[in-house]
Design a protein around this motif. Structure first.
Motif, PDB file in Angstrom:
ATOM      1  N   PHE A 188       0.327  -1.079   0.151  1.00  0.00           N
ATOM      2  CA  PHE A 188      -0.198  -0.191   0.654  1.00  0.00           C
ATOM      3  C   PHE A 188       0.510   0.883  -0.069  1.00  0.00           C
ATOM      4  N   ALA A 189       0.758   2.323  -0.198  1.00  0.00           N
ATOM      5  CA  ALA A 189       1.176   3.634  -0.096  1.00  0.00           C
ATOM      6  C   ALA A 189       0.168   4.501   0.321  1.00  0.00           C
ATOM      7  N   LEU A 190       0.537   4.929   1.263  1.00  0.00           N
ATOM      8  CA  LEU A 190       0.281   6.033   2.259  1.00  0.00           C
ATOM      9  C   LEU A 190       0.954   7.358   2.371  1.00  0.00           C
ATOM     10  N   TYR A 191      -0.340   8.508   2.051  1.00  0.00           N
ATOM     11  CA  TYR A 191       0.723   9.579   2.134  1.00  0.00           C
ATOM     12  C   TYR A 191       0.105  10.168   2.781  1.00  0.00           C
ATOM     13  N   ASP A 192       1.100  10.957   3.977  1.00  0.00           N
ATOM     14  CA  ASP A 192       1.233  11.997   5.027  1.00  0.00           C
ATOM     15  C   ASP A 192       0.975  13.409   4.459  1.00  0.00           C
ATOM     16  N   GLN A 193       0.280  14.321   5.095  1.00  0.00           N
ATOM     17  CA  GLN A 193      -0.106  15.611   4.433  1.00  0.00           C
ATOM     18  C   GLN A 193       0.490  16.543   5.326  1.00  0.00           C
ATOM     19  N   GLU A 194       0.740  15.964   6.943  1.00  0.00           N
ATOM     20  CA  GLU A 194       0.939  16.729   7.626  1.00  0.00           C
ATOM     21  C   GLU A 194       2.579  17.179   7.425  1.00  0.00           C
ATOM     22  N   ARG A 195       3.340  15.814   7.343  1.00  0.00           N
ATOM     23  CA  ARG A 195       4.653  15.656   7.053  1.00  0.00           C
ATOM     24  C   ARG A 195       5.187  15.393   5.801  1.00  0.00           C
ATOM     25  N   ASP A 196       4.281  15.580   5.083  1.00  0.00           N
ATOM     26  CA  ASP A 196       4.699  15.668   3.492  1.00  0.00           C
ATOM     27  C   ASP A 196       5.587  14.456   2.956  1.00  0.00           C
ATOM     28  N   ARG A 197       4.492  13.415   3.855  1.00  0.00           N
ATOM     29  CA  ARG A 197       5.320  12.407   3.946  1.00  0.00           C
ATOM     30  C   ARG A 197       4.961  10.846   2.713  1.00  0.00           C
ATOM     31  N   LEU A 198       5.752  10.524   1.845  1.00  0.00           N
ATOM     32  CA  LEU A 198       5.113   9.343   0.904  1.00  0.00           C
ATOM     33  C   LEU A 198       5.849   8.111   1.198  1.00  0.00           C
ATOM     34  N   MET A 199       4.543   7.280   2.168  1.00  0.00           N
ATOM     35  CA  MET A 199       5.723   5.718   2.394  1.00  0.00           C
ATOM     36  C   MET A 199       4.859   4.777   1.379  1.00  0.00           C
ATOM     37  N   LEU A 200       5.488   3.807   1.201  1.00  0.00           N
ATOM     38  CA  LEU A 200       5.535   2.488  -0.298  1.00  0.00           C
ATOM     39  C   LEU A 200       5.502   1.462   1.126  1.00  0.00           C
ATOM     40  N   ILE A 201       4.250   0.428   1.023  1.00  0.00           N
ATOM     41  CA  ILE A 201       4.889  -0.497   1.958  1.00  0.00           C
ATOM     42  C   ILE A 201       4.343  -1.327   1.439  1.00  0.00           C
ATOM     43  N   ARG A 202       4.724  -2.735   1.777  1.00  0.00           N
ATOM     44  CA  ARG A 202       5.484  -4.024   1.173  1.00  0.00           C
ATOM     45  C   ARG A 202       5.233  -5.101   1.831  1.00  0.00           C
TER      46      ARG A 202
ATOM     47  N   VAL B  27       9.075   8.618   1.226  1.00  0.00           N
ATOM     48  CA  VAL B  27       9.993   9.541   0.230  1.00  0.00           C
ATOM     49  C   VAL B  27       9.566  10.803   0.945  1.00  0.00           C
ATOM     50  N   GLU B  28      10.579  12.129   0.806  1.00  0.00           N
ATOM     51  CA  GLU B  28       9.815  12.723   1.870  1.00  0.00           C
ATOM     52  C   GLU B  28      10.566  14.499   0.990  1.00  0.00           C
ATOM     53  N   ARG B  29      10.512  15.449   0.801  1.00  0.00           N
ATOM     54  CA  ARG B  29      10.154  16.653  -0.276  1.00  0.00           C
ATOM     55  C   ARG B  29      10.827  17.463   0.757  1.00  0.00           C
ATOM     56  N   LYS B  30      12.399  17.048   0.830  1.00  0.00           N
ATOM     57  CA  LYS B  30      13.354  18.747   2.287  1.00  0.00           C
ATOM     58  C   LYS B  30      14.505  18.908   0.988  1.00  0.00           C
ATOM     59  N   GLN B  31      14.314  20.377   0.853  1.00  0.00           N
ATOM     60  CA  GLN B  31      15.668  21.065   0.426  1.00  0.00           C
ATOM     61  C   GLN B  31      15.883  21.192  -1.346  1.00  0.00           C
ATOM     62  N   GLY B  32      14.518  21.390  -1.469  1.00  0.00           N
ATOM     63  CA  GLY B  32      14.314  21.350  -3.201  1.00  0.00           C
ATOM     64  C   GLY B  32      14.749  19.433  -3.643  1.00  0.00           C
ATOM     65  N   ASN B  33      14.446  18.706  -2.760  1.00  0.00           N
ATOM     66  CA  ASN B  33      15.118  17.197  -3.687  1.00  0.00           C
ATOM     67  C   ASN B  33      13.863  16.670  -2.832  1.00  0.00           C
ATOM     68  N   PHE B  34      14.057  15.574  -3.215  1.00  0.00           N
ATOM     69  CA  PHE B  34      13.570  13.865  -2.681  1.00  0.00           C
ATOM     70  C   PHE B  34      14.084  13.490  -1.424  1.00  0.00           C
ATOM     71  N   GLN B  35      14.242  13.093  -0.883  1.00  0.00           N
ATOM     72  CA  GLN B  35      15.356  12.547   0.275  1.00  0.00           C
ATOM     73  C   GLN B  35      14.520  11.315   0.579  1.00  0.00           C
ATOM     74  N   ILE B  36      15.024  10.332  -0.901  1.00  0.00           N
ATOM     75  CA  ILE B  36      14.419   8.046  -0.372  1.00  0.00           C
ATOM     76  C   ILE B  36      14.738   7.767   0.641  1.00  0.00           C
ATOM     77  N   ARG B  37      14.734   7.032   1.643  1.00  0.00           N
ATOM     78  CA  ARG B  37      15.126   5.778   2.598  1.00  0.00           C
ATOM     79  C   ARG B  37      14.495   4.734   2.700  1.00  0.00           C
ATOM     80  N   GLU B  38      14.728   3.586   2.378  1.00  0.00           N
ATOM     81  CA  GLU B  38      14.659   2.506   2.604  1.00  0.00           C
ATOM     82  C   GLU B  38      15.034   1.604   3.896  1.00  0.00           C
ATOM     83  N   GLU B  39      13.652   1.514   5.017  1.00  0.00           N
ATOM     84  CA  GLU B  39      13.286   1.411   6.269  1.00  0.00           C
ATOM     85  C   GLU B  39      13.470  -0.135   6.116  1.00  0.00           C
ATOM     86  N   LYS B  40      13.475  -1.306   6.695  1.00  0.00           N
ATOM     87  CA  LYS B  40      13.729  -2.990   6.965  1.00  0.00           C
ATOM     88  C   LYS B  40      11.741  -2.523   8.347  1.00  0.00           C
ATOM     89  N   TYR B  41      10.998  -3.213   8.139  1.00  0.00           N
ATOM     90  CA  TYR B  41      10.630  -3.227   9.504  1.00  0.00           C
ATOM     91  C   TYR B  41      10.336  -5.042  10.012  1.00  0.00           C
TER      92      TYR B  41
END
Length: 670
Positions: free
Chosen positions: A130-144, A214-228
């Motif tokens: 699923f994809a979840l976008y959090d407008q307050e944090r301006d964060r897109l999360m792609l989760i598998r 996926v976050e938008r910061k300082q004019g760039n996408f900041q993308i990181r993978e996190e293992k849960y």
């Protein structure tokens, strides 16, 4: 089960095109023919779409996605199933939550605000992406999900990040380029892929048990993978064999029964896939016992007695009183649907079992069934594959005499003769990087590392030069988590590597979701329930493989459920007959080669070397070529066909235009 898609712009003020969202849903309408929806957030540069297959909460508009939270903060689109959702729903309601649908997917909108992402994920049980976008944090999360049962792809192109359930959904976005990666092409021809990769340049998968942030910061996408989550076998120092066998047997029985029971929850009828293996037989037996009624069982029958498991499946069907439905397939008929299958798998396949399963899911769909319970995952958790037994023999810590080892090796080779060259390598193959990481080169990878020796000569000269020093075994090793392999038992290591490569990249893709969802059919594998998996990691190796008996603890746990012939049966890999086993099938394969592997066709795509392809066919047909070599070369030929077909499907075809046309034909519009 559904198809999801969407994209986010780096510039929030750049508008989202609703028609593109609709087209991205339409190109994967087979995943969700029961309706579609799209949603965008004004002045946020974010849009999601969804093609729906209704399983839970069938009312058309009520379960329609994408979902937004009541406060407008969250945007959600999901694919898959969350089990045990009624308990979680009741708990949320007791805390003041108000649900607008009966859909299990809506849980995320209530759990995430209360628990946060890290707190929510342990509660999600099942197969999902699923994809979840959090407008307050301006964060897109792609989760598998934890094993990668459900697919999820993403790519960044220019200042836009695009995601979807299938690669074709990404290609439906007009800015996403469509071209092969040289390394991805290499792995298509050798079968085993690098975890997280695809055949296509820039197209990545969300890894199982991971979140892509996926976050938008300082004019760039900041993308990181996190293992849960990961399959965390105990370290050698943590293992203990002090518990009695009955503890392990009872634990497997309880966990598996609960896993099956949860997967029978649906607002539509649930059937079972039934082969002659103990895994699908157990799934059928438990389903029948839980429902206390006959279950619809679907079986594939082949016209080659060496590969046909119908007689054993019939015995299990009789034992449970199942309503068995057998689809009989002719070996040469499978190549008639080879190209169609690759449209859905989006990767090459080494065996036409993927085609057989596509035809089976079509038959299931035609009988008005949308959901089946399957046996995938049992071999992975309980040591069912011959490669596991081989690694335990050669690298195990148990004391065996030289004579015992020879007897084990001989028995393993004799009982798996049909699959030598695919399930087991013809000769010992080593890779330095895998040896260094794992302690040995896992037997499950050896056949494909052996097949990789053919690849350079099969590639066109420009592509060959680009992969001249490429080491596919090293690339795989670099994407495995060494912490999960360090100080583990050799059997644990072998299972872990298989799960990260063969299970996710083969069994759950072209043998699972992609050919099932091609016909809007949801498959549910209870053996891949993470509660059961976490219990299984703690099983002593000798409870998984005891003497010559693989899956020992599972057999004992389900002994009363299985007819004796199944309880005693050794693992038999479920495969379609390779092309060389039947003159008609070999002729059907050659007919396909006359379309895709001629010198003219090869020159047109620029991917392969015509002389290399010709030499490989000559080796296959040469007098004296061992049968095990033919098995391996059959696989490589299927991959050669696959590469050419993938080019036709996804490079030569204008996918954005096709997606818009599909939307018009379906009547899906903004």
């Amino acid at each position: 089960m559904c198809g999801i898609a969407g994209y986010i712009h780096l510039n929030p003020s750049r508008p989202i095109d609703p028609q593109t969202l609709v087209a991205m849903a339409a190109i994967q309408h087979h995943r969700g023919p029961d309706g579609f929806g799209y949603q965008l957030i004004d002045k946020q540069g974010v849009g999601f779409s969804h093609a729906r297959l209704s399983i839970i909460d069938l009312e058309a508009n009520r379960g329609r996605q994408p979902f937004t939270s009541e406060d407008g903060r969250l945007l959600l689109t999901t694919n898959g199933e969350f089990y045990d959702y009624k308990r979680l729903r009741a708990d949320s309601i007791s805390r003041g939550a108000r649900f607008r649908t009966k859909s299990d997917s809506e849980l995320v909108l209530h759990l995430y605000p209360r628990l946060g992402l890290r707190g929510m994920l342990p509660h999600l049980r099942g197969e999902f992406a699923f994809a979840l976008y959090d407008q307050e944090r301006d964060r897109l999360m792609l989760i598998r999900d934890r094993f990668g049962i459900k697919p999820l792809y993403w790519t960044q192109v220019n200042d836009t990040l695009v995601f979807g359930s299938e690669i074709k959904a990404l290609f439906a976005h007009p800015e996403v380029p469509r071209c092969f990666s040289p390394q991805g092409l290499f792995h298509q021809l050798m079968q085993t892929m690098v975890p997280g990769s695809t055949a296509f340049e820039g197209i990545q998968q969300v890894k199982p048990g991971h979140v892509v942030m996926v976050e938008r910061k300082q004019g760039n996408f900041q993308i990181r993978e996190e293992k849960y989550w990961d399959l965390d076998f105990p370290r050698l120092s943590e293992r203990s064999d002090s518990l009695p066998e009955e503890h392990h047997i009872e634990g497997v029985r309880a966990q598996l029964t609960e896993a099956v029971q949860l997967r029978l929850e649906a607002d539509v009828p649930v059937g079972c896939y039934l082969s002659g293996g103990i895994d699908s037989c157990i799934a059928l037996g438990l389903s029948a016992a839980i429902q206390q009624a006959p279950v619809k069982a679907f079986t594939i029958g082949f016209d080659d007695v060496d590969y046909d498991e119908t007689p054993i499946a019939q015995e299990m069907a009789r034992a449970t009183g199942a309503d068995q439905d057998i689809i009989h397939l002719k070996a040469d008929h499978l190549y008639d649907h080879f190209a169609e299958t690759l449209w859905h798998t989006e990767r090459t396949i080494y065996n036409t079992l993927g085609v057989a399963k596509l035809l089976m899911s079509r038959h299931v769909h035609q009988t008005q069934y949308k959901v089946v319970v399957t046996g995938e995952g049992s071999d992975e958790l309980f040591g069912g594959y011959p490669s596991f037994r081989r690694d335990m023999i050669l690298h195990g810590l148990e004391t065996l005499s030289a004579q015992e080892r020879v007897q084990w090796e001989r028995g393993l080779a004799e009982s798996n003769q049909l699959f030598r060259g695919a399930m087991l390598a013809e000769n010992e193959t080593h890779n330095p990087a895998l040896d260094a990481l794992v302690g040995f080169t896992p037997s499950c990878l050896q056949p494909w590392l052996h097949a990789a020796e053919h690849v350079p000569a099969l590639l066109s000269v420009p592509l060959r030069e680009q992969v001249e020093s490429y080491d596919p075994g090293q690339a795989i090793a670099e994407h495995l988590d060494g912490d999960m392999l360090a100080n583990r038992h050799p059997l644990d290591k072998a299972q872990y590597v298989w799960i990260k490569t063969m299970l996710e990249g083969q069994i759950l893709t072209w043998g699972g979701d992609r050919v099932d969802m091609a016909n809007s059919m949801e498959a549910r594998p209870p053996f891949l329930d993470h509660h059961l998996a976490e219990f299984a990691t703690g099983l002593p190796p000798a409870m998984r493989i005891k003497g010559q008996k693989e899956k020992y603890v599972l057999r004992e746990a389900m002994r009363g459920l299985l007819p004796n012939v199944l309880y005693e049966r050794e693992k038999f890999a479920f495969m379609a007959p390779p092309a060389h086993t039947d003159p008609k099938k070999w002729a059907a394969m050659n007919q396909l080669a006359q379309k895709y592997l001629t010198e003219e066709a090869i020159t047109h795509t620029g991917l392969l070397d015509a002389q290399g392809v010709k030499a490989l066919f000559a080796l296959h047909e040469a007098e004296g070529t061992p049968l095990s070599t033919k098995v391996r070369l059959d696989a490589v030929i299927n991959h050669l066909l696959g590469v050419q077909i993938l080019h036709q499907h996804f490079i030569a075809t204008d996918i954005p235009a096709l997606a818009r046309q599909r939307a018009q034909e379906l009547g899906w519009h903004i």
